[in-house]
Design a protein around this motif. Structure first.
Motif, PDB file in Angstrom:
ATOM      1  N   LYS A  48       0.571  -0.730   0.182  1.00  0.00           N
ATOM      2  CA  LYS A  48      -0.134  -0.053   0.045  1.00  0.00           C
ATOM      3  C   LYS A  48       0.781   1.024   0.215  1.00  0.00           C
ATOM      4  O   LYS A  48       0.351   2.026  -0.272  1.00  0.00           O
ATOM      5  CB  LYS A  48      -0.855   0.145   1.406  1.00  0.00           C
ATOM      6  N   THR A  73      -3.050  -1.089  -4.960  1.00  0.00           N
ATOM      7  CA  THR A  73      -4.522  -2.188  -4.484  1.00  0.00           C
ATOM      8  C   THR A  73      -3.965  -3.127  -4.090  1.00  0.00           C
ATOM      9  O   THR A  73      -3.843  -4.076  -6.055  1.00  0.00           O
ATOM     10  CB  THR A  73      -5.288  -1.222  -4.872  1.00  0.00           C
ATOM     11  N   ASP A  97      -5.765  -3.047   1.548  1.00  0.00           N
ATOM     12  CA  ASP A  97      -6.872  -2.266   1.636  1.00  0.00           C
ATOM     13  C   ASP A  97      -8.389  -2.652   1.128  1.00  0.00           C
ATOM     14  O   ASP A  97      -9.339  -1.806   2.334  1.00  0.00           O
ATOM     15  CB  ASP A  97      -6.625  -1.256   0.315  1.00  0.00           C
ATOM     16  N   ASP A  98      -8.567  -3.593   1.251  1.00  0.00           N
ATOM     17  CA  ASP A  98      -9.771  -3.416   0.234  1.00  0.00           C
ATOM     18  C   ASP A  98     -10.888  -4.939   1.756  1.00  0.00           C
ATOM     19  O   ASP A  98     -11.698  -5.064   1.293  1.00  0.00           O
ATOM     20  CB  ASP A  98     -10.079  -4.169  -0.656  1.00  0.00           C
TER      21      ASP A  98
END
Length: 168
Positions: free
Chosen positions: A58, A82, A106-107
């Motif tokens: 990230k 990402t 990140d998700d």
């Protein structure tokens, strides 16, 4: 001082501290590797020629430094900022030999999930998981086996771990 130490670690350097009573603390950052002593053979850098690496991190600074170091060793490096970009990189025809990924993506998905997807395309895939939390790099928590590194990771340690993961 913490930021300076993190920088030194990331670039393969070190800090030398000395405390002289009455004179205070002195900090010296050494970034160049010391030359081999007379009669010693210099340590050879591991070579990653022909190795295809997917690097998912990230942080832009960590991703850039790591990619540059791996490329200097001969690796063909694809970077992803990402989880979605990393998954997109896996959709092409290119075969990935080594996945270096954050543990927490990140998700909300995990590096382990990303490794499962990549391993589906290459059963011989090697994985290095990276995290700022020691408990997160525990290999017992992974469905896809791999090595774990705690951040911040020095460039020298990253190079050695990549070579170790690939048996080189």
């Amino acid at each position: 001082l913490f930021a300076v130490r993190a920088f030194a670690d990331r670039t393969g350097g070190r800090l030398e501290l000395s405390n002289v009573p009455g004179a205070g603390l002195s900090v010296r950052m050494v970034l160049e590797p010391e030359p081999a002593a007379a009669g010693q053979t210099p340590v050879e850098q591991p070579v990653l020629s022909g190795v295809r690496v997917l690097l998912m991190d990230k942080r832009v600074d960590t991703r850039a430094l790591s990619a540059e170091a791996l490329a200097a060793m001969g690796a063909d490096v694809t970077t992803a900022a990402t989880a979605a970009a990393a998954r997109d990189s896996l959709k092409g025809d290119a075969r990935i030999d080594l996945l270096i990924t954050d543990v927490q993506l990140d998700d909300g998905s995990s590096g382990d999930y990303l490794a499962k997807l990549a391993r589906g395309r290459n059963p011989d895939l090697r994985v290095i998981y990276c995290s700022g939390y020691a408990e997160m790099v525990d290999p017992a928590l992974r469905h896809v086996p791999g090595l774990g590194l705690r951040k911040p990771v020095s460039i020298m340690l990253l190079k050695r771990t990549a070579a170790l993961a690939l048996g080189r």
